[in-house]
Design a protein around this motif. Structure first.
Motif, short mmCIF file in Angstrom:
data_model
loop_
_atom_site.label_atom_id
_atom_site.label_comp_id
_atom_site.label_asym_id
_atom_site.label_seq_id
_atom_site.Cartn_x
_atom_site.Cartn_y
_atom_site.Cartn_z
N GLY A 112 0.80 -1.05 0.15
CA GLY A 112 -0.08 0.00 -0.01
C GLY A 112 0.93 1.20 0.07
O GLY A 112 0.50 2.41 -0.58
N THR A 113 2.09 0.96 0.63
CA THR A 113 3.02 2.38 0.72
C THR A 113 4.42 1.90 0.27
O THR A 113 4.84 1.05 1.31
CB THR A 113 2.74 3.05 1.84
N GLN A 114 5.28 2.18 -0.63
CA GLN A 114 6.47 1.93 -0.70
C GLN A 114 7.31 2.48 -1.46
O GLN A 114 6.77 3.86 -2.04
CB GLN A 114 6.56 0.37 -1.35
N VAL A 115 8.55 2.65 -1.11
CA VAL A 115 9.74 3.39 -2.14
C VAL A 115 10.20 2.67 -3.27
O VAL A 115 10.54 1.54 -2.96
CB VAL A 115 10.72 3.83 -0.87
N LEU A 116 10.09 3.39 -4.53
CA LEU A 116 10.89 2.66 -5.70
C LEU A 116 11.42 3.73 -6.20
O LEU A 116 11.34 4.98 -6.09
CB LEU A 116 9.50 2.30 -6.42
N THR A 117 12.46 3.18 -7.21
CA THR A 117 13.23 4.17 -7.94
C THR A 117 12.41 4.35 -9.22
O THR A 117 11.48 3.72 -9.74
CB THR A 117 14.57 3.38 -8.28
N GLY A 118 13.13 5.40 -10.06
CA GLY A 118 12.45 5.67 -11.28
C GLY A 118 12.59 4.46 -12.29
O GLY A 118 11.78 4.15 -13.15
N HIS A 119 13.70 3.66 -12.10
CA HIS A 119 13.85 2.56 -12.98
C HIS A 119 12.51 1.44 -12.34
O HIS A 119 12.15 0.73 -13.41
CB HIS A 119 15.19 1.88 -12.71
N HIS A 120 12.15 1.41 -11.40
CA HIS A 120 11.37 0.55 -10.82
C HIS A 120 9.88 1.03 -11.69
O HIS A 120 9.16 0.34 -12.32
CB HIS A 120 10.76 0.40 -9.37
N LEU A 121 9.63 2.18 -11.49
CA LEU A 121 8.44 2.85 -12.14
C LEU A 121 8.36 2.61 -13.58
O LEU A 121 7.14 2.72 -14.20
CB LEU A 121 8.28 4.22 -11.77
N GLN A 122 9.34 2.59 -14.32
CA GLN A 122 9.40 2.38 -15.61
C GLN A 122 8.58 0.96 -15.95
O GLN A 122 8.41 0.84 -17.10
CB GLN A 122 10.63 2.37 -16.33
N ARG A 123 8.97 -0.04 -14.94
CA ARG A 123 8.45 -1.45 -15.50
C ARG A 123 7.22 -1.83 -14.74
O ARG A 123 6.85 -2.79 -15.08
CB ARG A 123 9.68 -2.29 -14.71
N VAL A 124 6.51 -0.89 -14.12
CA VAL A 124 5.09 -1.17 -13.55
C VAL A 124 4.15 -1.10 -14.81
O VAL A 124 4.33 -0.51 -15.84
CB VAL A 124 4.78 -0.10 -12.47
N HIS A 125 3.03 -2.02 -14.45
CA HIS A 125 1.81 -1.88 -15.53
C HIS A 125 1.21 -0.46 -15.64
O HIS A 125 1.07 0.06 -16.69
CB HIS A 125 1.27 -3.05 -15.25
N ASP A 126 0.36 -0.12 -14.44
CA ASP A 126 -0.36 0.89 -14.43
C ASP A 126 -0.43 1.42 -13.10
O ASP A 126 -1.25 0.92 -12.22
CB ASP A 126 -1.78 0.96 -15.05
N LEU A 127 0.33 2.60 -12.68
CA LEU A 127 0.04 3.21 -11.37
C LEU A 127 -0.69 4.59 -11.48
O LEU A 127 -0.61 5.19 -10.72
CB LEU A 127 1.36 3.46 -10.68
#
Length: 177
Positions: free
Chosen positions: A97-112
């Motif tokens: 529900g709450t987490q810290v991610l990098t920009g690299h992680h965010l490029q790989r998500v499906h849809d946030l």
């Protein structure tokens, strides 16, 4: 460990080998949102320095990263931990529900697109579900919330197959050297 006997509240922090840090809050009298607010403030302050960070409910004293697989909900594939930093830089253990991610992680998500993403600096981002009570007001998030979040995170979540392939590659690499 800090204990407030008046409110039956405890807080603890630990730093273990491998620079794994954990912070735990438990209270018999405070509402869930109070603990979440405190934990979120910790992630916001430390976020730029973290490789990864999550807020999740767990049993008391089961607050280490490696203990996450022993507390419901179990991550997909029952991966015990992403102890190798190279894996943690590529994958998330699960959707939280709450987490810290990098920009690299965010490029790989499906849809946030429904999630709140806050830039913390140093290419770190606080990612928060739009309905925190769905994650933190009860012992575990509702199955449909967790399933939807896992779909939102998509291929960012490590699977047992990915982990096994990584370990096979690691073993082969070690045997060559």
């Amino acid at each position: 460990m800090w204990v407030d006997h008046a409110t039956h509240t405890t807080a603890s922090a630990a730093l273990t080998a491998g620079a794994e840090a954990s912070f735990a809050i438990a209270s018999k009298t405070e509402r869930w949102d109070s603990g979440l607010e405190t934990a979120t403030q910790v992630l916001q302050q430390l976020g730029p320095r973290l490789e990864v960070g999550v807020i999740r409910l767990t049993r008391p004293f089961a607050s280490t990263w490696s203990a996450l697989n022993s507390t419901p909900p179990t991550p997909p594939g029952r991966i015990a931990s992403v102890n190798d930093i190279r894996l943690a830089r590529e994958y998330a253990l699960d959707a939280y529900g709450t987490q810290v991610l990098t920009g690299h992680h965010l490029q790989r998500v499906h849809d946030l697109s429904d999630w709140t993403i806050t830039d913390l600096g140093n290419d770190r981002h606080l990612v928060q579900h739009p309905y925190p009570e769905a994650w933190y007001a009860n012992d575990t998030p509702a199955p449909e919330i967790l399933s939807a979040a896992r779909r939102d995170f998509g291929d960012l979540i490590i699977t047992d197959e990915i982990y096994r392939a990584f370990m096979t590659e690691e073993i082969a690499h070690q045997q060559q050297h």
